[in-house]
Design an enzyme around this catalytic site. Structure first.
Site, PDB file in Angstrom:
ATOM      1  N   LYS A 141       0.809  -1.219   0.000  1.00 31.00           N
ATOM      2  CA  LYS A 141       0.000   0.000   0.000  1.00 31.00           C
ATOM      3  C   LYS A 141       0.847   1.276   0.000  1.00 31.00           C
ATOM      4  O   LYS A 141       2.029   1.275   0.353  1.00 31.00           O
ATOM      5  CB  LYS A 141      -0.967  -0.008   1.182  1.00 31.00           C
ATOM      6  CG  LYS A 141      -2.151  -0.944   0.963  1.00 31.00           C
ATOM      7  CD  LYS A 141      -3.184  -0.826   2.065  1.00 31.00           C
ATOM      8  CE  LYS A 141      -4.414  -1.676   1.760  1.00 31.00           C
ATOM      9  NZ  LYS A 141      -5.397  -1.619   2.871  1.00 31.00           N
ATOM     10  N   ARG A 143      -3.571  -9.745   5.320  1.00 32.92           N
ATOM     11  CA  ARG A 143      -3.986  -9.924   3.923  1.00 32.92           C
ATOM     12  C   ARG A 143      -2.834  -9.444   3.043  1.00 32.92           C
ATOM     13  O   ARG A 143      -2.468  -8.270   3.085  1.00 32.92           O
ATOM     14  CB  ARG A 143      -5.253  -9.115   3.664  1.00 32.92           C
ATOM     15  CG  ARG A 143      -5.822  -9.228   2.260  1.00 32.92           C
ATOM     16  CD  ARG A 143      -7.078  -8.364   2.128  1.00 32.92           C
ATOM     17  NE  ARG A 143      -7.684  -8.495   0.814  1.00 32.92           N
ATOM     18  CZ  ARG A 143      -7.339  -7.781  -0.253  1.00 32.92           C
ATOM     19  NH1 ARG A 143      -6.367  -6.884  -0.146  1.00 32.92           N
ATOM     20  NH2 ARG A 143      -7.943  -7.959  -1.408  1.00 32.92           N
TER      21      ARG A 143
END
Length: 270
Positions: A207, A241
């Site tokens: 991210k 995740r």
């Protein structure tokens, strides 16, 4: 939790696995790498991504979902659509991953019908309204931990009102979603404060908040992803995740051995 995006436009792996054969190879690799769960998404959540109709999500998801179910691992479907959730759960998916902070309470009703857990990720509005990666006003939260907690609990309460057990509603702080990089780091640092909410899920993989330290593109954020997963696990996350299952799993195992040996050392010292 290994990530499989069967989308043309996801921020890191969009377009890689939207063909059924490529998705099948990715599933096999995730299983081989040691994924305990596979999370399949048919709608991109990158900033500015448009909403995808349920019928199109289902068409994208179904071949990969059927293949993943054949492997015997737990399978989650990443969707905010009640229709997609019902279809996936009807095929045998065991979990729904919602990145909308339960914008539609019927999603929880669908999970209640199938007695399936629901990951509720904190967010403020759909992906289409996000202005950019890790772009959010620094004064957008009075206290990012308490504001996220309050808003997430409101979503959990709606899920319970729709028929779910509170213990089946899992908490995800939503790193990168309606958060600046600093706000994402603050949530990661204070993650232990959310353990009382139940099962904690964290999705830091590749991210944009990672790029705050060195400006790297998603393809060069493996080190930061591993570090964030280790920090999340140390602070109480039950599920991480990730795109890079083998590397993260190895890092978590090394950390677990060190923690176990530390405990033995302390016992011997006594």
């Amino acid at each position: 939790m290994g990530v499989l995006n069967v989308t043309p436009d996801s921020f890191f792996d969009g377009g890689r696995f939207n063909e059924a054969s490529a998705a099948a190879r990715r599933i096999d690799q995730l299983v081989q790498d040691g994924a305990d769960l596979i999370d399949i998404g048919g709608e991109s959540t990158r900033p500015g991504a448009p909403a995808i109709p349920a019928s199109e999500q289902i068409a994208r998801l179904e071949p990969a979902l059927r293949r993943a179910l054949q492997t015997g691992v737990l399978v989650s479907v990443d969707t905010a659509s009640p229709a997609v959730a019902r279809h996936a759960l009807g095929l045998g998916a065991q979990l729904i991953n919602d990145v909308s902070c339960l914008a539609d309470s019927q999603l929880a009703q669908a999970c209640a019908e199938y007695a399936a857990p629901l990951i509720v990720m904190h967010a403020r509005g759909p992906a289409a309204t996000m202005t950019g990666f890790s772009q959010y006003p620094e004064d957008g939260y009075a206290d990012v931990v308490e504001d996220v907690r309050r808003e997430w609990r409101s979503a959990r309460d709606r899920a319970v009102a729709a028929g779910m057990s509170a213990s089946d509603v899992y908490f995800d702080p939503g790193l990168g979603f309606a958060k600046s990089a600093r706000q994402s780091y603050a949530l990661l640092a204070q993650l232990a404060q959310f353990e009382s909410e139940g099962v904690v899920v964290v999705g830091p993989s590749r991210k944009s908040f990672i790029a705050a330290v060195d400006g790297t593109p998603p393809e060069q954020r493996l080190g930061g992803s591993v570090a964030a997963c280790l920090l999340a696990a140390a602070r109480g996350a039950s599920i991480v995740r990730v795109h890079d299952v083998r590397e993260v799993r190895q890092a978590l195992r090394v950390a677990a051995v060190v923690e176990r040996e530390s405990g033995l050392g302390a016992a011997h010292a006594r």
